[in-house]
Design an enzyme around this catalytic site. Sequence first.
Site, PDB file in Angstrom:
ATOM      1  CB  ALA A 112      93.832 110.945  22.243  1.00 33.40           C
ATOM      2  CB  CYS A 113      90.898 109.340  17.884  1.00 35.12           C
ATOM      3  SG  CYS A 113      89.475 108.902  16.878  1.00 35.12           S
TER       4      CYS A 113
END
Length: 119
Positions: free
Chosen positions: A8-9
């Site tokens: 998700a980064c």
Amino acid sequence: MEIWINPACSKCRSAITLLDAEGADYTVRRYLEDVPSADEIREVLTRLGLEPWDITRTQEAAARELGLKDWPRDEASRDRWVTALAEHPKLIQRPIITADDGTAVVGRTDEAVRDALSR
């Protein structure tokens, strides 16, 4: 070469994109699912040449709940910090790339990723 990521980064995704563009041979470790042990964190810290508080995301909710900002940053407190990272992997700065020469970098910039590739 191994890269610790949170999918998700955006910084992690950018690092993967750059590694792929450079044709790097690497293994992805989703460290929130495949949580590193305290010993693995100590090893990576040695490779980074950093202390646990240097790779701790102190703005995370878990950090605030633990009161990390008030923890001492000294040798006597080092194991406490490592334990917190092992128990709360979301606190670990990302991405971390372990280079082939035994070192590691926190690959938050293209320059850092390229540095890992050059080792």
